[in-house]
Design a protein around this motif. Structure first.
Motif, PDB file in Angstrom:
ATOM      1  N   ASN A 359       0.840  -1.208   0.000  1.00  0.00           N
ATOM      2  CA  ASN A 359       0.000   0.000   0.000  1.00  0.00           C
ATOM      3  C   ASN A 359       0.867   1.246   0.000  1.00  0.00           C
ATOM      4  O   ASN A 359       1.893   1.286   0.677  1.00  0.00           O
ATOM      5  N   ILE A 360       0.416   2.264  -0.707  1.00  0.00           N
ATOM      6  CA  ILE A 360       1.134   3.545  -0.716  1.00  0.00           C
ATOM      7  C   ILE A 360       0.363   4.517   0.181  1.00  0.00           C
ATOM      8  O   ILE A 360      -0.847   4.688   0.022  1.00  0.00           O
ATOM      9  N   ILE A 361       1.071   5.125   1.098  1.00  0.00           N
ATOM     10  CA  ILE A 361       0.446   6.108   1.995  1.00  0.00           C
ATOM     11  C   ILE A 361       0.619   7.507   1.396  1.00  0.00           C
ATOM     12  O   ILE A 361       1.719   7.899   1.009  1.00  0.00           O
ATOM     13  N   LYS A 362      -0.488   8.235   1.359  1.00  0.00           N
ATOM     14  CA  LYS A 362      -0.432   9.569   0.738  1.00  0.00           C
ATOM     15  C   LYS A 362      -0.234  10.672   1.765  1.00  0.00           C
ATOM     16  O   LYS A 362      -0.091  11.836   1.418  1.00  0.00           O
ATOM     17  N   THR A 363      -0.290  10.317   3.043  1.00  0.00           N
ATOM     18  CA  THR A 363      -0.266  11.361   4.074  1.00  0.00           C
ATOM     19  C   THR A 363       1.019  11.346   4.893  1.00  0.00           C
ATOM     20  O   THR A 363       1.063  11.895   5.990  1.00  0.00           O
ATOM     21  N   GLY A 364       2.061  10.711   4.370  1.00  0.00           N
ATOM     22  CA  GLY A 364       3.342  10.699   5.074  1.00  0.00           C
ATOM     23  C   GLY A 364       4.227  11.832   4.605  1.00  0.00           C
ATOM     24  O   GLY A 364       3.802  12.679   3.805  1.00  0.00           O
ATOM     25  N   PRO A 365       5.493  11.852   5.059  1.00  0.00           N
ATOM     26  CA  PRO A 365       6.396  12.913   4.622  1.00  0.00           C
ATOM     27  C   PRO A 365       6.667  12.881   3.119  1.00  0.00           C
ATOM     28  O   PRO A 365       6.972  13.895   2.515  1.00  0.00           O
ATOM     29  N   LYS A 366       6.542  11.693   2.517  1.00  0.00           N
ATOM     30  CA  LYS A 366       6.734  11.613   1.072  1.00  0.00           C
ATOM     31  C   LYS A 366       5.871  10.490   0.505  1.00  0.00           C
ATOM     32  O   LYS A 366       5.844   9.393   1.063  1.00  0.00           O
ATOM     33  N   GLU A 367       5.178  10.768  -0.596  1.00  0.00           N
ATOM     34  CA  GLU A 367       4.387   9.705  -1.228  1.00  0.00           C
ATOM     35  C   GLU A 367       5.326   8.889  -2.120  1.00  0.00           C
ATOM     36  O   GLU A 367       5.855   9.387  -3.106  1.00  0.00           O
ATOM     37  N   LEU A 368       5.543   7.638  -1.748  1.00  0.00           N
ATOM     38  CA  LEU A 368       6.487   6.801  -2.493  1.00  0.00           C
ATOM     39  C   LEU A 368       5.816   6.187  -3.723  1.00  0.00           C
ATOM     40  O   LEU A 368       4.587   6.119  -3.793  1.00  0.00           O
ATOM     41  N   THR A 369       6.630   5.706  -4.636  1.00  0.00           N
ATOM     42  CA  THR A 369       6.116   4.875  -5.733  1.00  0.00           C
ATOM     43  C   THR A 369       6.500   3.423  -5.414  1.00  0.00           C
ATOM     44  O   THR A 369       7.355   3.183  -4.541  1.00  0.00           O
ATOM     45  N   HIS A 370       5.915   2.479  -6.129  1.00  0.00           N
ATOM     46  CA  HIS A 370       6.292   1.075  -5.909  1.00  0.00           C
ATOM     47  C   HIS A 370       7.769   0.861  -6.237  1.00  0.00           C
ATOM     48  O   HIS A 370       8.464   0.087  -5.568  1.00  0.00           O
ATOM     49  N   ASP A 371       8.262   1.574  -7.265  1.00  0.00           N
ATOM     50  CA  ASP A 371       9.685   1.446  -7.608  1.00  0.00           C
ATOM     51  C   ASP A 371      10.568   1.934  -6.468  1.00  0.00           C
ATOM     52  O   ASP A 371      11.618   1.353  -6.178  1.00  0.00           O
ATOM     53  N   GLU A 372      10.131   3.013  -5.825  1.00  0.00           N
ATOM     54  CA  GLU A 372      10.936   3.550  -4.721  1.00  0.00           C
ATOM     55  C   GLU A 372      10.920   2.597  -3.518  1.00  0.00           C
ATOM     56  O   GLU A 372      11.928   2.437  -2.830  1.00  0.00           O
ATOM     57  N   ILE A 373       9.772   1.958  -3.300  1.00  0.00           N
ATOM     58  CA  ILE A 373       9.712   0.975  -2.204  1.00  0.00           C
ATOM     59  C   ILE A 373      10.680  -0.177  -2.506  1.00  0.00           C
ATOM     60  O   ILE A 373      11.415  -0.648  -1.630  1.00  0.00           O
ATOM     61  N   TYR A 374      10.699  -0.576  -3.775  1.00  0.00           N
ATOM     62  CA  TYR A 374      11.642  -1.639  -4.175  1.00  0.00           C
ATOM     63  C   TYR A 374      13.080  -1.191  -3.905  1.00  0.00           C
ATOM     64  O   TYR A 374      13.883  -1.938  -3.340  1.00  0.00           O
ATOM     65  N   GLN A 375      13.361   0.050  -4.275  1.00  0.00           N
ATOM     66  CA  GLN A 375      14.714   0.589  -4.057  1.00  0.00           C
ATOM     67  C   GLN A 375      15.065   0.584  -2.560  1.00  0.00           C
ATOM     68  O   GLN A 375      16.145   0.173  -2.167  1.00  0.00           O
TER      69      GLN A 375
END
Ligand code: NZQ
Ligand code: ZN
Length: 381
Positions: A359-375
């Protein structure tokens, strides 16, 4: 502050001897058929099972046992428990254990009251359970705060999803720090790290300023770190354990979350990692947090700097994250994915699946992408 409705649903009995002193009275308003739910058997070794059975007997309750609730409880286990609850006309569920037992019981309590599939009802149709069996929690492993909220984290093994379902908070929670005495030291520490994570995830979720919840969250973080350090000196320091037990409840009983957005992106990543590997929750968080914050801090530099200063006595966001990383290693918590005990080998391919299903959280310090989570996950390898 955003709009909110606030009610405290769980009565807490805290302190040494709390079960002997209060459990009978706490159970009195409920019917006589009680489901005694527990995990893999630690309560049989440390005497808690005998004590609770004795209290239930004195209270005149008919007991049905529901045992073998695993860490990271599965949806199949929820179905087993709800079938048992129905067969035995259960009036009340008593969960004796850590977050896993409490969570499993919360959803058993909801599933037992409906013919609809609770996963489908909540996840596909966004419908909350209309009715649940009442339940109470006797905590034997603290950290999650599950005993004072209505959420439950369940693993759907078929779907490879570990996620939060909602039911109702326990009617009461028995918090006796002595009950955690037999807990393996690594679980004590990883549970406490989970508490720290909850306060951080709440604090970093909101961009509004001068919100009292930020101040309380920082106080909980500081207190958790201080008491964890005491445990590193002496794991049997019962005052520190007792302080941490209340930190745990405070961090996740909802009080920090009213009227504000939260983050919980690190939790989302850990939960999916758990769905694929069955890793320990607090340990998974310890690996993920620093890497995640290195990606996210840019979006909330001021808040990260305040965190650095108040929790670790540092100045900048970067120094705060470094201090967190150092603290994790001082605690003997894992800092790399390879140090986690897992059911499956962690490979780049597995991490890709974890990242893509997260799941991607939109209300955190930064909205990540799935690629960024992989990174982020690859940086933890
Ligand atoms: O199963 P038994 O034999 O009891 O052994 C357990 C288990 O192996 C053992 N244990 C518990 N009390 C003990 C003890 N061993 C010796 N002496 C005792 N007194 O400890 C092991 C871990 O127990 P578990 O309940 O799995 O740990 P924890 O409390 O950390 O719960 C983890 C689960 O809670 C979820 C996690 O995702 C994970 O599934 N969470 C629930 C939350 C909530 N509902 O609010 C919030 C959290 O963020 C978290 O996601
Ligand atoms: Zn957690």
């Amino acid at each position: 502050m955003q709009k909110f409705v606030y009610e405290y649903a769980t009565k807490v009995y805290f302190g040494k001897g709390a079960a002997a002193e209060h459990l009978e009275e706490a159970l009195a308003p409920y019917g006589k058929n009680v489901m005694l739910a527990y995990g893999g058997g630690s309560i049989k070794k440390n005497g808690i099972y005998e004590e609770i059975k004795g209290i239930l007997k004195n209270a005149g309750k008919e007991v049905t046992e529901f045992s073998g609730i695993m860490s990271n409880p599965t949806y199949a286990k929820v179905q087993e428990g709800s079938a048992l609850a129905r067969e035995n006309n259960i009036d009340f569920i008593l969960a004796v254990g850590g977050g896993s037992v409490a969570d499993c019981c919360k959803i058993v309590a909801a599933q037992a009251k409906t013919d609809e599939d609770i996963w489908d009802m909540e996840m596909s149709r966004g419908k909350a359970p209309a009715e649940v069996l009442p339940m109470g929690a006797v905590v034997t492993a603290s950290g999650t705060g599950a005993e004072m909220n209505g959420g439950a984290v369940i693993t759907n093994e078929e779907m490879k999803i570990k996620t939060g379902l909602f039911a109702a908070p326990p009617k009461f929670a028995v918090l006796d720090p002595q009950y955690t005495r037999s807990l393996p030291s690594m679980q004590v520490i990883s549970g406490a790290f989970d508490t720290l994570s909850h306060a951080m995830e709440t604090y970093f979720g909101s961009s509004d300023r001068d919100n009292v919840s930020d101040d309380v969250a920082l106080a909980i973080m500081k207190n958790t770190v201080v008491n964890m350090k005491r445990l590193l000196e002496d794991i049997d320091d019962m005052e520190a354990r007792s302080n941490l037990m209340w930190d745990s409840a405070m961090a996740e009983n909802g009080i920090l979350k009213v009227g504000r957005a939260t983050d919980f992106q690190a939790h989302q990543i850990e939960h999916q990692l758990g769905a694929y590997t069955d890793c320990n929750h607090g340990q998974g968080l310890a690996v993920i947090h620093p890497a995640y914050y290195r990606h996210a801090a840019e979006g909330a530099k001021e808040k990260f700097a305040r965190f650095a200063s108040e929790v670790f006595g540092k100045e900048t966001a970067e120094e705060g994250i470094e201090a967190l990383e150092k603290f994790i290693s001082q605690c003997g918590l894992p800092s790399k994915l390879g140090q986690l005990r897992t059911k499956r080998e962690i490979t780049p391919q597995l991490l890709r699946e974890v990242a893509d299903s997260c799941n991607i959280i939109k209300t955190g310090p930064k909205e990540l992408t799935h690629d960024e989570i992989y990174q982020i996950l690859m940086e933890c390898l």
